[in-house]
Design a protein around this motif. Structure first.
Motif, PDB file in Angstrom:
ATOM      1  N   ALA A   1       0.719  -1.222  -0.060  1.00 42.58           N
ATOM      2  CA  ALA A   1       0.000   0.192   0.045  1.00 42.58           C
ATOM      3  C   ALA A   1       0.621   1.263  -0.148  1.00 42.58           C
ATOM      4  CB  ALA A   1      -0.915   0.013   1.245  1.00 42.58           C
ATOM      5  N   ALA A   2       1.840   1.114   0.923  1.00 42.37           N
ATOM      6  CA  ALA A   2       3.011   2.266   1.004  1.00 42.37           C
ATOM      7  C   ALA A   2       3.627   2.576  -0.652  1.00 42.37           C
ATOM      8  CB  ALA A   2       4.076   2.222   1.991  1.00 42.37           C
ATOM      9  N   ALA A   3       3.852   1.704  -1.151  1.00 41.04           N
ATOM     10  CA  ALA A   3       4.604   1.853  -2.512  1.00 41.04           C
ATOM     11  C   ALA A   3       3.584   2.145  -3.355  1.00 41.04           C
ATOM     12  CB  ALA A   3       5.237   0.540  -3.077  1.00 41.04           C
ATOM     13  N   ILE A   4       2.487   1.605  -3.505  1.00 41.72           N
ATOM     14  CA  ILE A   4       1.236   2.406  -4.468  1.00 41.72           C
ATOM     15  C   ILE A   4       1.167   3.645  -4.261  1.00 41.72           C
ATOM     16  CG2 ILE A   4      -0.894   2.272  -5.351  1.00 41.72           C
ATOM     17  CD1 ILE A   4      -0.759  -0.849  -4.690  1.00 41.72           C
TER      18      ILE A   4
ATOM     19  N   TRP B   1       1.813   7.040  -6.825  1.00 37.90           N
ATOM     20  CA  TRP B   1       0.496   7.940  -6.797  1.00 37.90           C
ATOM     21  C   TRP B   1       1.133   9.502  -6.741  1.00 37.90           C
ATOM     22  CZ3 TRP B   1      -4.440   6.614  -8.637  1.00 37.90           C
ATOM     23  CH2 TRP B   1      -5.254   7.577  -8.930  1.00 37.90           C
ATOM     24  N   ALA B   2       1.508   9.364  -5.416  1.00 47.93           N
ATOM     25  CA  ALA B   2       1.984  10.980  -5.104  1.00 47.93           C
ATOM     26  C   ALA B   2       3.100  11.678  -6.180  1.00 47.93           C
ATOM     27  CB  ALA B   2       2.521  10.910  -3.651  1.00 47.93           C
ATOM     28  N   THR B   3       3.634  10.771  -6.684  1.00 47.29           N
ATOM     29  CA  THR B   3       4.614  11.629  -7.825  1.00 47.29           C
ATOM     30  C   THR B   3       3.956  12.081  -8.882  1.00 47.29           C
ATOM     31  OG1 THR B   3       5.034   9.504  -9.070  1.00 47.29           O
ATOM     32  CG2 THR B   3       6.426   9.773  -7.281  1.00 47.29           C
TER      33      THR B   3
ATOM     34  N   ALA C   1       5.690   1.808  -9.580  1.00 50.88           N
ATOM     35  CA  ALA C   1       5.296   2.369 -11.041  1.00 50.88           C
ATOM     36  C   ALA C   1       4.023   2.152 -11.346  1.00 50.88           C
ATOM     37  CB  ALA C   1       6.306   1.399 -11.998  1.00 50.88           C
ATOM     38  N   ALA C   2       3.330   1.220 -10.618  1.00 48.15           N
ATOM     39  CA  ALA C   2       1.887   0.873 -10.906  1.00 48.15           C
ATOM     40  C   ALA C   2       1.013   2.192 -10.251  1.00 48.15           C
ATOM     41  CB  ALA C   2       1.408  -0.567 -10.320  1.00 48.15           C
ATOM     42  N   GLY C   3       1.427   2.623  -9.229  1.00 44.59           N
ATOM     43  CA  GLY C   3       0.510   3.633  -8.658  1.00 44.59           C
ATOM     44  C   GLY C   3       0.675   4.860  -9.415  1.00 44.59           C
TER      45      GLY C   3
END
Length: 381
Positions: A21-24, A28-30, A372-374
């Motif tokens: 969850a943290a990685a996604i 996303w935030a980028t 990358a998916a996020g």
């Protein structure tokens, strides 16, 4: 500014639900740094359950405890105290078998006959001693096939052989079990004990604890037969308590044919003997973490797991997350290591294998590919 709920299950053997969850979210935030990101990692009772609760419930307190691990040596573990509720004014204790008596703690040194659930029971006893009003127990990833004899021993039961000597820990002890004394078994907490398990296997037979789960713990065909016979002997000893009124007032004599009694090497059965209730893991985790409320008004709900396949759609954690999102009118995105099921009903579906170029590359650095998916999902939104 959008509101995005991120609620994946763990990617088994590669990354926990909380880390996924943290990685996604980081990816996303980028792309969309102003969006509100709500992390609600999921679990079904196996490895990572404690971590998922700790991430999703800010007021959760991790309580360290030292217990007997599956090798027989002391290990450092923890249980989690969730804040009080109207039903559980003393708080809810979450205890995970995986981190106290789990197979991951053994590494390559499988011990199919010696490993027991004693440490799991010791952590449960510690939570009871701390005064929790309810227990929520995750029982996935067990190292043993002891029918829950170890955990019941830690809670005050005593199992002896024909000579009155305490049986050995683990499945080997069930070879000799002849008598059960539950007179000193700890009482359930006031609001009861809920066991998170999506396993429906019975204790015994071709679909039982030894036959289905024993091989992954190191049992060969002969060992499976021996362990199944030991579990049957253990159940017969427990059935013999019907005439022992003192014992029956302390524990319910469970049915070894009950769905879920074979979970975690028969730990499900031992917990039924204690009087616990087996409940669908993902459903209860979602309730306790407030997922249904979190998805209300969300612009997107992201879920997933290591392998999204037919079993996922049939009721595993991502399916429950998707159902809650659908009920709230929120679109759903699936992120998985591999996708082998129809995803036509969701807004987006991303495979880490495709993003990374191969399954090996995805497994080598799942966090990078989840980021990358996020980012890709954020760009799509």
């Amino acid at each position: 500014m959008g509101r995005i709920v991120i609620a994946p299950d763990s990617f088994k053997g590669t990354i926990s639900a909380a880390a996924a969850a943290a990685a996604i979210a980081a990816g996303w935030a980028t792309v969309r740094p102003d969006d509100e990101l709500v992390l609600r990692p999921m679990a079904d009772g196996g490895e990572g359950t404690l971590e998922a609760f700790a991430e999703a419930v800010p007021e959760a307190a991790r309580i360290p405890v030292r217990v007997t691990g599956p090798t027989g040596f002391a290990i450092d573990a923890a249980w989690l105290r969730l804040p009080p509720t109207e039903e559980a004014p003393g708080g809810i204790g979450v205890v995970e078998l995986a981190s106290t008596s789990g197979i991951e703690l053994l590494g390559d040194d499988l011990r199919p006959w010696e490993a027991s659930t004693l440490g799991f029971g010791q952590a449960i006893a510690a939570a009871l001693a701390a005064g929790v009003s309810q227990l929520v127990l995750g029982i996935g990833s067990s190292a043993s096939t002891d029918g829950g004899a170890g955990l019941l021993t830690a809670l005050g039961a005593r199992f002896t052989d024909a000579f009155g000597t305490s049986i050995a820990p683990g499945a080997s002890g069930l070879d000799d079990v002849a008598r059960a004394d539950l007179a000193n078994l700890r009482a359930l907490p006031p609001a009861g004990v809920q066991v998170l398990s999506d396993v429906t296997n019975p204790l015994l037979g071709g679909q039982g604890a030894a036959a289905v789960f024993g091989p992954q713990k190191g049992l060969d065909a002969e060992g499976v037969a021996r362990a199944d016979a030991g579990l049957a002997r253990f159940a017969d000893v427990i059935r013999g308590l019907d005439g022992d009124t003192l014992a029956v007032t302390m524990a319910r004599v469970a049915d070894p044919d009950a769905p879920g009694s074979g979970a975690a090497g028969g730990a499900g059965y031992g917990l039924l003997v204690w009087g616990a209730e087996l409940v669908p893991g993902a459903v209860r985790v979602a309730q306790l973490t407030g997922l249904s409320g979190a998805v209300e008004g969300a612009d997107l709900v992201i879920t997933g797991e290591g392998s999204y396949d037919g079993q996922s759609a049939a009721g595993k954690a991502p399916a429950h997350v998707a159902a809650l999102a659908d009920a709230a009118g929120a679109p759903v995105a699936i992120v998985a290591g591999r996708i082998a099921a129809d995803t036509g009903s969701v807004a987006h579906a991303l495979s880490l294998t495709e993003l990374a170029g191969s399954a090996e590359a995805a497994v080598a650095d799942p966090a990078a590919h989840l980021r990358a998916a996020g980012a890709a999902l954020a760009a799509a939104l």
